[in-house]
Write an enzyme that holds these catalytic residues in place. Structure first.
Site, PDB file in Angstrom:
ATOM      1  N   HIS A 128      43.616 -84.701  14.508  1.00  0.00           N
ATOM      2  CA  HIS A 128      43.939 -83.483  13.765  1.00  0.00           C
ATOM      3  C   HIS A 128      45.341 -83.502  13.183  1.00  0.00           C
ATOM      4  O   HIS A 128      45.901 -82.456  12.914  1.00  0.00           O
ATOM      5  CB  HIS A 128      43.720 -82.266  14.657  1.00  0.00           C
ATOM      6  CG  HIS A 128      42.308 -82.155  15.150  1.00  0.00           C
ATOM      7  ND1 HIS A 128      41.249 -81.916  14.301  1.00  0.00           N
ATOM      8  CD2 HIS A 128      41.774 -82.283  16.379  1.00  0.00           C
ATOM      9  CE1 HIS A 128      40.133 -81.892  15.006  1.00  0.00           C
ATOM     10  NE2 HIS A 128      40.419 -82.111  16.262  1.00  0.00           N
ATOM     11  N   PRO A 168      51.463 -69.812  17.697  1.00  0.00           N
ATOM     12  CA  PRO A 168      52.843 -69.437  17.894  1.00  0.00           C
ATOM     13  C   PRO A 168      53.137 -68.050  17.350  1.00  0.00           C
ATOM     14  O   PRO A 168      52.646 -67.683  16.288  1.00  0.00           O
ATOM     15  CB  PRO A 168      53.616 -70.488  17.093  1.00  0.00           C
ATOM     16  CG  PRO A 168      52.590 -71.312  16.412  1.00  0.00           C
ATOM     17  CD  PRO A 168      51.294 -70.709  16.581  1.00  0.00           C
ATOM     18  N   GLU A 169      53.938 -67.329  18.083  1.00  0.00           N
ATOM     19  CA  GLU A 169      54.481 -66.093  17.557  1.00  0.00           C
ATOM     20  C   GLU A 169      55.946 -66.391  17.210  1.00  0.00           C
ATOM     21  O   GLU A 169      56.350 -67.549  17.199  1.00  0.00           O
ATOM     22  CB  GLU A 169      54.306 -64.974  18.587  1.00  0.00           C
ATOM     23  CG  GLU A 169      52.816 -64.787  18.904  1.00  0.00           C
ATOM     24  CD  GLU A 169      52.508 -63.615  19.823  1.00  0.00           C
ATOM     25  OE1 GLU A 169      53.213 -62.602  19.739  1.00  0.00           O
ATOM     26  OE2 GLU A 169      51.556 -63.729  20.612  1.00  0.00           O
ATOM     27  N   ARG A 202      42.494 -76.294  14.415  1.00  0.00           N
ATOM     28  CA  ARG A 202      41.662 -75.249  13.804  1.00  0.00           C
ATOM     29  C   ARG A 202      41.928 -75.081  12.309  1.00  0.00           C
ATOM     30  O   ARG A 202      41.173 -74.404  11.623  1.00  0.00           O
ATOM     31  CB  ARG A 202      41.879 -73.916  14.537  1.00  0.00           C
ATOM     32  CG  ARG A 202      41.309 -73.942  15.942  1.00  0.00           C
ATOM     33  CD  ARG A 202      41.571 -72.668  16.684  1.00  0.00           C
ATOM     34  NE  ARG A 202      40.769 -71.563  16.180  1.00  0.00           N
ATOM     35  CZ  ARG A 202      40.825 -70.326  16.680  1.00  0.00           C
ATOM     36  NH1 ARG A 202      41.664 -70.056  17.659  1.00  0.00           N
ATOM     37  NH2 ARG A 202      40.073 -69.393  16.191  1.00  0.00           N
TER      38      ARG A 202
END
Length: 270
Positions: A90, A2-3, A109
């Site tokens: 996750h 996300p930005e 990640r």
DNA sequence: ATAATAACCTGAGGGC
DNA sequence: TGCCCTCAGGTTATTA
């Protein structure tokens, strides 16, 4: 992942759902992401959510004693799910609220992080050095001129540096430089006042469009309700190296800057 | 001091 | 089908 726009959209979606709700408990399924989960957060019980806000790409969930400061890294997702929902591979952290709703953090990640900002204390070191918000008057062509003076690195590296300005990641930096017709390789200090004005306007415009379209959506980004965002389909050049420039039809080039790939038009962007 | 690079991780997609 | 390789929205510690 996300930005800034993705986090802003998330904030706007979560605020009406969570403000005023009471956090019952916090459940961690592993001890850490990039940093250990803060003990102050893990120990929270029966604490009311007072605010939800954003600083750069950090989401802040405000409680009476301080704020949980969440960064989603490259692949993080926050979703509001029924508390009984079975945990996935996750899923790393649950904030369990009254009303049988849980704010669940998933991050394959594990580049994300969760920090704690005490109410009465100095700003967390990760927040202290951050540059201005791009959607405020503080982020201006004049400010950029002052900060970029003497900087010889590429302009793209400079605008993606969170010390200069927060929230501008690879997608929006790539798109804004195309819109401003400035080469990502230009030495930062070499921009003229006019170019700096174009760049600031282009960054603001790209971010606002991103927010309006519900954020960019690649593999990992989803809304709090699981639906997809729409900015990426509007991208003019991101991810399109080798394809024709939308403006002049010549092929877009790729540039590897500050460790990130980005397409640009050597003819239109100078 | 400034800037480039390496590192942290997993998963998806392409080529063979 | 499957293996191997490359690449991915971010930040920070290390190196040069």
């Amino acid at each position: 992942m996300p930005e800034l726009p993705e986090i802003q959209v998330l904030r706007d979606e979560l605020a009406p759902q969570l403000i005023g709700r009471t956090l019952r408990k916090v459940v961690a399924f592993r001890p850490d992401l990039r940093d250990p989960f803060p003990p102050e957060l893990l120990a929270l019980r029966n604490a009311q959510v007072l605010s939800i806000s954003r600083r750069g790409k950090y989401l802040l969930v405000g409680f009476p004693t301080g704020s949980a400061v969440i960064h989603l890294g490259m692949s993080g997702q926050l979703r509001l799910v029924p508390s009984k929902t079975v945990r996935g591979t996750h899923d790393h952290l649950d904030l369990v609220f009254d009303g049988s709703q849980t704010l669940r953090l998933r991050d394959p990640r594990r580049f994300g992080t969760v920090l704690w900002q005490p109410l009465d204390g100095p700003l967390h070191p990760r927040l202290a050095h951050l540059g201005p918000e791009p959607l405020t008057e503080e982020f201006s062509a004049r400010y950029l001129g002052a900060r970029l003076a003497k900087q010889r690195r590429p302009i793209k590296a400079a605008i993606m540096d969170t010390d200069i300005v927060v929230g501008v990641g690879n997608i929006y930096a790539t798109e804004a430089l195309f819109a401003a017709r400035i080469s990502p390789l230009r030495e930062a200090a070499s921009l003229t006042a006019l170019e700096r004005r174009r760049l600031v306007a282009a960054i603001v415009q790209a971010l606002q469009q991103g927010i309006a379209l519900g954020g960019s959506s690649m593999r990992d980004y989803i809304h709090a309700d699981g639906s997809l965002g729409g900015f990426l389909s509007q991208a003019k050049v991101y991810g399109q190296a080798g394809l024709p420039c939308p403006r002049c039809k010549r092929p877009l080039a790729n540039a590897f800057i500050a460790g990130r790939n980005g397409a640009w038009c050597p003819h239109c962007q100078r």
